[in-house]
Structure formats: C-alpha cells, structure tokens
Design an enzyme around this catalytic site. Structure first.
Site, PDB file in Angstrom:
ATOM      1  N   ILE A  29       0.824  -1.190  -0.002  1.00 37.61           N
ATOM      2  CA  ILE A  29       0.038   0.043  -0.321  1.00 37.61           C
ATOM      3  C   ILE A  29       0.968   1.219  -0.038  1.00 37.61           C
ATOM      4  CG2 ILE A  29      -1.848   1.405   1.255  1.00 37.61           C
ATOM      5  CD1 ILE A  29      -2.838  -1.372   2.217  1.00 37.61           C
ATOM      6  N   ASP A  75      14.936   1.509  10.678  1.00 32.38           N
ATOM      7  CA  ASP A  75      13.894   0.800  11.414  1.00 32.38           C
ATOM      8  C   ASP A  75      13.259   1.834  12.176  1.00 32.38           C
ATOM      9  OD1 ASP A  75      12.600  -0.986  13.205  1.00 32.38           O
ATOM     10  OD2 ASP A  75      14.091  -2.307  13.398  1.00 32.38           O
ATOM     11  N   GLU A 100       4.321  -5.116  10.322  1.00 33.82           N
ATOM     12  CA  GLU A 100       4.182  -6.420   9.812  1.00 33.82           C
ATOM     13  C   GLU A 100       2.727  -6.687   9.718  1.00 33.82           C
ATOM     14  OE1 GLU A 100       6.388  -8.767   9.350  1.00 33.82           O
ATOM     15  OE2 GLU A 100       8.024  -7.618   9.999  1.00 33.82           O
ATOM     16  N   THR A 150      -6.382  -1.119  10.294  1.00 29.06           N
ATOM     17  CA  THR A 150      -6.827  -2.197   9.514  1.00 29.06           C
ATOM     18  C   THR A 150      -8.350  -2.254  10.195  1.00 29.06           C
ATOM     19  OG1 THR A 150      -7.046  -4.688   9.260  1.00 29.06           O
ATOM     20  CG2 THR A 150      -5.851  -3.735  11.001  1.00 29.06           C
ATOM     21  N   ASP A 151      -9.320  -2.910   9.288  1.00 33.86           N
ATOM     22  CA  ASP A 151     -10.679  -3.066  10.289  1.00 33.86           C
ATOM     23  C   ASP A 151     -10.684  -4.585  11.016  1.00 33.86           C
ATOM     24  OD1 ASP A 151     -10.386  -5.280   8.171  1.00 33.86           O
ATOM     25  OD2 ASP A 151     -12.345  -4.953   7.228  1.00 33.86           O
ATOM     26  N   GLU A 152      -9.425  -5.054  10.823  1.00 33.91           N
ATOM     27  CA  GLU A 152      -9.391  -6.421  11.784  1.00 33.91           C
ATOM     28  C   GLU A 152      -9.554  -6.229  13.334  1.00 33.91           C
ATOM     29  OE1 GLU A 152      -6.736  -9.157  10.260  1.00 33.91           O
ATOM     30  OE2 GLU A 152      -6.933  -8.612   7.957  1.00 33.91           O
ATOM     31  N   TYR A 175      -1.726 -10.208  14.829  1.00 36.50           N
ATOM     32  CA  TYR A 175      -1.673  -8.956  13.842  1.00 36.50           C
ATOM     33  C   TYR A 175      -2.771  -8.066  14.410  1.00 36.50           C
ATOM     34  CZ  TYR A 175      -2.714  -6.390   9.769  1.00 36.50           C
ATOM     35  OH  TYR A 175      -2.929  -5.255   8.965  1.00 36.50           O
ATOM     36  N   LYS A 179      -2.212  -4.308  15.861  1.00 33.59           N
ATOM     37  CA  LYS A 179      -2.802  -3.078  15.316  1.00 33.59           C
ATOM     38  C   LYS A 179      -3.526  -2.343  16.121  1.00 33.59           C
ATOM     39  CE  LYS A 179      -2.036  -1.887  11.696  1.00 33.59           C
ATOM     40  NZ  LYS A 179      -0.894  -0.810  10.979  1.00 33.59           N
ATOM     41  N   ASN A 205      -7.152  -5.160   0.906  1.00 29.51           N
ATOM     42  CA  ASN A 205      -6.682  -4.368  -0.184  1.00 29.51           C
ATOM     43  C   ASN A 205      -6.429  -5.501  -1.286  1.00 29.51           C
ATOM     44  OD1 ASN A 205      -5.335  -1.066   0.503  1.00 29.51           O
ATOM     45  ND2 ASN A 205      -6.939  -2.111   1.481  1.00 29.51           N
ATOM     46  N   LEU A 215      -3.768 -13.849   0.012  1.00 28.97           N
ATOM     47  CA  LEU A 215      -4.987 -14.679  -1.197  1.00 28.97           C
ATOM     48  C   LEU A 215      -4.671 -14.382  -2.285  1.00 28.97           C
ATOM     49  CD1 LEU A 215      -7.149 -16.980  -0.920  1.00 28.97           C
ATOM     50  CD2 LEU A 215      -8.529 -14.879  -0.662  1.00 28.97           C
ATOM     51  N   ASN A 274     -14.304 -16.233   0.330  1.00 26.17           N
ATOM     52  CA  ASN A 274     -12.785 -16.683  -0.310  1.00 26.17           C
ATOM     53  C   ASN A 274     -13.070 -17.590  -1.731  1.00 26.17           C
ATOM     54  OD1 ASN A 274     -11.828 -15.123   1.595  1.00 26.17           O
ATOM     55  ND2 ASN A 274     -11.407 -16.908   3.037  1.00 26.17           N
ATOM     56  N   GLY A 307      -8.387 -19.752  14.761  1.00 28.05           N
ATOM     57  CA  GLY A 307      -9.109 -18.538  15.063  1.00 28.05           C
ATOM     58  C   GLY A 307      -9.521 -17.510  13.884  1.00 28.05           C
TER      59      GLY A 307
HETATM   60  P1  NAD Z   1       3.440  -4.868   3.600  1.00 27.41           P
HETATM   61  O1  NAD Z   1       3.769  -5.860   4.295  1.00 27.41           O
HETATM   62  O2  NAD Z   1       3.328  -5.005   2.089  1.00 27.41           O
HETATM   63  O3  NAD Z   1       4.268  -3.505   3.823  1.00 27.41           O
HETATM   64  C1  NAD Z   1       4.887  -3.208   5.147  1.00 27.41           C
HETATM   65  C2  NAD Z   1       6.103  -2.329   4.868  1.00 27.41           C
HETATM   66  O4  NAD Z   1       6.657  -1.851   5.967  1.00 27.41           O
HETATM   67  C3  NAD Z   1       7.299  -3.030   3.952  1.00 27.41           C
HETATM   68  O5  NAD Z   1       8.001  -1.903   3.040  1.00 27.41           O
HETATM   69  C4  NAD Z   1       8.343  -3.226   5.172  1.00 27.41           C
HETATM   70  O6  NAD Z   1       9.548  -3.288   4.850  1.00 27.41           O
HETATM   71  C5  NAD Z   1       7.984  -2.020   6.085  1.00 27.41           C
HETATM   72  N1  NAD Z   1       8.449  -2.421   7.355  1.00 27.41           N
HETATM   73  C6  NAD Z   1       8.020  -3.335   8.470  1.00 27.41           C
HETATM   74  N2  NAD Z   1       8.667  -3.346   9.374  1.00 27.41           N
HETATM   75  C7  NAD Z   1       9.281  -2.211   9.505  1.00 27.41           C
HETATM   76  C8  NAD Z   1       9.899  -1.584  10.357  1.00 27.41           C
HETATM   77  N3  NAD Z   1      10.185  -1.990  11.653  1.00 27.41           N
HETATM   78  N4  NAD Z   1      10.507  -0.329  10.381  1.00 27.41           N
HETATM   79  C9  NAD Z   1      10.431   0.361   9.079  1.00 27.41           C
HETATM   80  N5  NAD Z   1       9.584  -0.437   8.099  1.00 27.41           N
HETATM   81  C10 NAD Z   1       9.087  -1.508   8.329  1.00 27.41           C
HETATM   82  O7  NAD Z   1       1.880  -4.208   4.140  1.00 27.41           O
HETATM   83  P2  NAD Z   1       0.741  -3.508   3.513  1.00 27.41           P
HETATM   84  O8  NAD Z   1      -0.128  -4.479   3.175  1.00 27.41           O
HETATM   85  O9  NAD Z   1       1.354  -2.456   2.500  1.00 27.41           O
HETATM   86  O10 NAD Z   1       0.147  -2.603   4.624  1.00 27.41           O
HETATM   87  C11 NAD Z   1       0.587  -1.357   5.086  1.00 27.41           C
HETATM   88  C12 NAD Z   1      -0.380  -0.779   6.252  1.00 27.41           C
HETATM   89  O11 NAD Z   1      -1.656  -0.996   5.894  1.00 27.41           O
HETATM   90  C13 NAD Z   1      -0.028  -1.769   7.357  1.00 27.41           C
HETATM   91  O12 NAD Z   1       0.099  -0.902   8.648  1.00 27.41           O
HETATM   92  C14 NAD Z   1      -1.498  -2.625   7.710  1.00 27.41           C
HETATM   93  O13 NAD Z   1      -1.601  -3.117   8.820  1.00 27.41           O
HETATM   94  C15 NAD Z   1      -2.401  -1.772   6.911  1.00 27.41           C
HETATM   95  N6  NAD Z   1      -3.356  -2.169   6.135  1.00 27.41           N
HETATM   96  C16 NAD Z   1      -3.301  -3.252   5.359  1.00 27.41           C
HETATM   97  C17 NAD Z   1      -4.468  -3.916   4.733  1.00 27.41           C
HETATM   98  C18 NAD Z   1      -4.018  -4.958   3.467  1.00 27.41           C
HETATM   99  O14 NAD Z   1      -5.075  -5.369   3.132  1.00 27.41           O
HETATM  100  N7  NAD Z   1      -3.026  -5.045   3.050  1.00 27.41           N
HETATM  101  C19 NAD Z   1      -5.459  -3.489   4.938  1.00 27.41           C
HETATM  102  C20 NAD Z   1      -5.729  -2.243   5.952  1.00 27.41           C
HETATM  103  C21 NAD Z   1      -4.632  -1.754   6.564  1.00 27.41           C
HETATM  104  P1  TYD Z   2      -5.157 -12.860   3.564  1.00 23.27           P
HETATM  105  O1  TYD Z   2      -4.879 -12.245   2.064  1.00 23.27           O
HETATM  106  O2  TYD Z   2      -4.161 -13.292   4.458  1.00 23.27           O
HETATM  107  O3  TYD Z   2      -5.726 -11.389   4.527  1.00 23.27           O
HETATM  108  P2  TYD Z   2      -6.479 -11.389   5.942  1.00 23.27           P
HETATM  109  O4  TYD Z   2      -5.987 -12.772   6.756  1.00 23.27           O
HETATM  110  O5  TYD Z   2      -5.876 -10.286   6.388  1.00 23.27           O
HETATM  111  O6  TYD Z   2      -7.965 -11.194   5.664  1.00 23.27           O
HETATM  112  O7  TYD Z   2      -6.545 -13.821   3.732  1.00 23.27           O
HETATM  113  C1  TYD Z   2      -7.684 -13.336   3.109  1.00 23.27           C
HETATM  114  C2  TYD Z   2      -8.737 -14.514   3.363  1.00 23.27           C
HETATM  115  O8  TYD Z   2      -8.423 -15.710   2.481  1.00 23.27           O
HETATM  116  C3  TYD Z   2      -8.806 -14.941   4.711  1.00 23.27           C
HETATM  117  O9  TYD Z   2     -10.112 -15.571   5.175  1.00 23.27           O
HETATM  118  C4  TYD Z   2      -7.692 -16.070   4.714  1.00 23.27           C
HETATM  119  C5  TYD Z   2      -7.914 -16.798   3.373  1.00 23.27           C
HETATM  120  N1  TYD Z   2      -6.783 -17.500   2.856  1.00 23.27           N
HETATM  121  C6  TYD Z   2      -6.805 -18.696   2.174  1.00 23.27           C
HETATM  122  O10 TYD Z   2      -8.146 -19.285   1.926  1.00 23.27           O
HETATM  123  N2  TYD Z   2      -6.052 -19.338   1.412  1.00 23.27           N
HETATM  124  C7  TYD Z   2      -4.810 -18.592   1.525  1.00 23.27           C
HETATM  125  O11 TYD Z   2      -3.719 -19.312   1.096  1.00 23.27           O
HETATM  126  C8  TYD Z   2      -4.590 -17.391   2.129  1.00 23.27           C
HETATM  127  C9  TYD Z   2      -3.242 -16.699   2.365  1.00 23.27           C
HETATM  128  C10 TYD Z   2      -5.597 -16.873   2.868  1.00 23.27           C
END
Ligand code: NAD
Ligand code: TYD
Length: 370
Positions: A29, A75, A100, A150-152, A175, A179, A205, A215, A274, A307
């Site tokens: 993102i 970091d 993370e 996150t909404d989680e 996780y 958050k 996203n 996924l 899913n 879980g």
């Molecule tokens: P991502 O794992 O793709 O990216 C995380 C980035 O943070 C990476 O570039 C990593 O190198 C960096 N990072 C990790 N630990 C670090 C540290 N200690 N210091 C500096 N940099 C560090 O994650 P993403 O999917 O892009 O998510 C970005 C943010 O959005 C997160 O905070 C996540 O909780 C939130 N978010 C993600 C989703 C989703 O669906 N992916 C949805 C809602 C919110």
């Molecule tokens: P994921 O992309 O890990 O996002 P989140 O756990 O943050 O929602 O998983 C999306 C959904 O897909 C979740 O219900 C778990 C499921 N899933 C699978 O069924 N198979 C997979 O290999 C993965 C990674 C996720």
C-alpha cells in the site's frame, strides 16, 4: 490514470509544496501512496522503510529518480535514526504504514508484530511528538500524524452487520491485536499530548505489487504455474475487498481533509467469500491465460487458519459523507486489472518469488553502509 484524478491539497496551490514522511513506503500500500504523490501532486515524499521481506524497492522504480522522492533505510523501532530523519527532512506530516502485515505470519511468530507494530509505532510517535513540539506555530497547527490501520481491530462479524467507527475493538489474531494496540497508542498521543493525529481503518486491499503470500496474488501466481490453490476451511469466510489505488486516494483525502483526533473507516462495500474470489480469478485466467484452463480444477481445500475471523465488512458512510470519498473500481474491474498486472510484470514477480529483490540489501551491507 485519468486526468480527473489529479489532486491538490485544499488551500494549497502548487507553490506550497508539502513534504510527507511515509513509513513502509516500499510495501504494497505504501508504494502506491508514494507513486500517487509523486505522479499526481507537487509534494515530496521521504520513504522510511526497513526493507523487511515485504519491502521491495523495485515497486518504486517509477519514482526513484524523481528529485521529490528520497529514501531512508531505517527501522521505526530506532528512535535515534528517526530523530535524525525528522531533523534532516523537516516533514509537514507523517503517514505511518510500516508494519508486519500478514495474519498467518503473526500466528506462527508474533514477536516481530509486537516489536514493529506496537513498539515501532510508539517510537515513531515519540519522535514525531518531539519534532512537532518544536515547530513554529503555523507548521505545528498544520502537522498531521496519519496512522494507517485495519478493520481487523474490530474482530469478526456474523452473517449481518457492518463495522462502524464506533464498533468496540475485539482483535482476535496477534496481527490485529498489535494493530489495535498501535491504534490505542495513537489515540492516547492525541488525547494526552495534543499531537494532531488521524487514524484510518481499512478493509482488505488487493492490486498490483502485492506480496504473494496474501490470498489474491498467491492464487493468481499459483494458478498460472499450475500449483494447488489453497482455500482455508470451506472457503466461506467473507472479506470486503478494496482496490489499492482507491485506498491510497482515500488516504490522501483523509490526510488533506480529515479532522485531527478522528478515525475514518475505509472500504469498498464489496463482500465476497474466499471461494468466490478464487473462482473469479480462475474464470478470468481461463479467458486470458487459457493454456491451463480450467484453473478451478486446482482448488484445494486445506486446514483452516486457527481463530479464523469469519466475516469483515466496513460501513464507509462517514468518509463518504464527510470527505466525499468513493471508490472508483468495482471488484470486477479491479480484479481484472490485478490479474493482468501479474501476467504483464514477470520481472517483478520473478524477483519476488526468487528472492532476487532482496539483493539490494545484501549489496548495500557488503559495501559497508549502515
Ligand atoms: P506490507 O507488508 O506490504 O508493507 C509493509 C512495509 O513496512 C514494508 O515495506 C516493510 O519493509 C516495512 N516495515 C516493516 N517493518 C518495519 C520497521 N520496523 N521499520 C520500517 N519499516 C518496516 O504491508 P501493506 O499491506 O502495504 O500494509 C501497509 C499498512 O496498511 C499496514 O500498517 C497494514 O496494517 C495496513 N493495512 C493493510 C491492509 C491490507 O489489506 N494489506 C488493509 C488495511 C490496513
Ligand atoms: P489474507 O490475504 O491473508 O488477508 P487477511 O487474513 O488479512 O484477511 O487472507 C484473506 C482470506 O483468505 C482470509 O479469510 C484467509 C484466506 N486465505 C485462504 O483461504 N488461503 C490462503 O492461502 C490465504 C493466504 C488466505
């Protein structure tokens, strides 16, 4: 990208350029946020990223040569490094995405999640606070610490209902608990110290540059390679999907117009089981990559995630009503673009799957840099 997306900060013309410190800008993102800022605004970006396994500078090739983009390999748990970054760059605001981010990793090893998501956010808040306290009045008043979450954090829904900004926190995975902790820290830094914060909680996203442990990219890449498509349990869990570019646009809007101390939910009103998601990807691949059709024959039901939250669904009416945000992609258009992107970008994909994208770090350290 259509011209209509070109964006300006309200109240600022092109001569009042802002410097935005983005943490986690090499991630999925964060890299979209950085690319949009450089492509569509006059502002500059300082990307602070540790480059963990999910950080990938190849996602930033398009902007890396731009004089308005700079990178700090750091970091967020390192307070000294952060203080120096704030001092040298003097940002106007912070967008905090570093984290993370993968639930399954948090189940097998929660330690990094507590370290980065909780302690890292605390350390960043403290660095931001001491910088902000010493700003002159005008810049201090305009400063924002935007925490991306996150909404989680709200836990799991049953068949009905939506998460609103008032839904009580009930995180279930390491996780989401990490958050949720960071959200509470951010809130407290506003309440106690007056730091002008804003928090957004977004649904799942998907889109280009997504690390293929999640996924959607995992299913696309496994399917094109003829590998099993792992579906946890019976594939009945529901997620509310949002195209990453729509999320990044929402984040920019909240940074611009969001009220300090407020939280905003972001989601695409796009619930899918899913299994529906996996079947949709298979159907698109049958059309655009027919050599392995039918891809759905690769679906493999595997042991459920411990879980496993049943359902997430966002009520996004606050950001729609108050800030005028609406997503531009439907799931159908977004997932087609996503599949196409993974087929059209074999170099990015190969470097991620082979680990070659991490060579930069090895070379950097071999040269003796810190
Ligand atoms: P991502 O794992 O793709 O990216 C995380 C980035 O943070 C990476 O570039 C990593 O190198 C960096 N990072 C990790 N630990 C670090 C540290 N200690 N210091 C500096 N940099 C560090 O994650 P993403 O999917 O892009 O998510 C970005 C943010 O959005 C997160 O905070 C996540 O909780 C939130 N978010 C993600 C989703 C989703 O669906 N992916 C949805 C809602 C919110
Ligand atoms: P994921 O992309 O890990 O996002 P989140 O756990 O943050 O929602 O998983 C999306 C959904 O897909 C979740 O219900 C778990 C499921 N899933 C699978 O069924 N198979 C997979 O290999 C993965 C990674 C996720």
């Amino acid at each position: 990208m259509a011209k209509s997306h070109v964006y300006r900060f309200i109240g600022m013309d092109d001569s009042s350029m802002k410097k935005i410190l983005v943490t986690g800008g090499a991630g999925f993102i964060g890299s979209e946020v950085v690319r949009q800022f450089i492509r569509e605004t006059p502002h500059s970006v300082v990307n602070v990223d540790k480059l963990t396994y999910s950080g990938n500078l190849e996602s930033l090739k398009e902007v890396s040569g731009d004089p308005r983009y700079s990178f700090e390999h750091a970091d967020i748990c390192d307070g000294k490094a952060l203080a120096s970054i704030f001092e040298r760059h003097e940002p106007d605001c912070v967008m905090h995405l570093a984290a993370e981010s993968h639930v399954d990793r948090s189940i097998s090893g929660p330690s990094e999640f507590i370290q980065t998501n909780v302690l890292g956010t605390y350390t960043l808040l403290e660095a931001a606070r001491s910088y902000w306290q010493n700003l002159r009045e005008e810049k201090k008043a305009q400063f924002r610490f935007h925490h991306i979450s996150t909404d989680e954090v709200y836990g799991s829904l049953g068949e009905n209902g939506l998460f609103t900004e008032e839904t009580p926190y009930q995180p279930n995975s390491p996780y989401s608990a990490s958050k949720a902790s960071s959200d509470h820290l951010v809130r407290a830094w506003h309440h106690t110290y007056g730091l002008p914060v804003v928090t957004t909680n977004c649904s799942n996203n998907y889109g280009p540059y997504h690390f293929p442990e999640k996924l959607i990219p995992l299913i696309i890449l496994n399917a094109v390679n003829g590998k099993p498509l792992p579906v946890y349990g019976r594939g009945e869990n529901v997620r509310d999907w949002l195209y990453v570019e729509d999320h990044a646009r929402a984040l920019r809007l909240v940074l611009e117009k969001g009220k300090a101390g407020e939280t905003y939910n972001i989601g695409g009103r796009c619930e899918k089981t899913n299994l529906e998601v996996v079947q949709t990807i298979c159907a698109i691949l049958d059309e655009v990559f027919p050599s392995r059709a039918p891809h759905a024959s690769l679906i493999s039901f595997v042991a459920d995630r411990p879980g496993h939250d049943y359902r997430y669904a966002i009520d996004a009416s606050k950001i729609e009503r108050e800030l005028g945000w609406l997503p531009e992609e439907s799931f159908d258009s977004g997932i087609r673009k996503t599949v196409r992107w993974y087929l059209d970008n074999p170099e990015w994909v190969n470097h991620v799957t082979s680990g070659a994208y991490r060579i930069w770090i090895a070379e950097h350290y071999e040269r003796g840099h810190s």
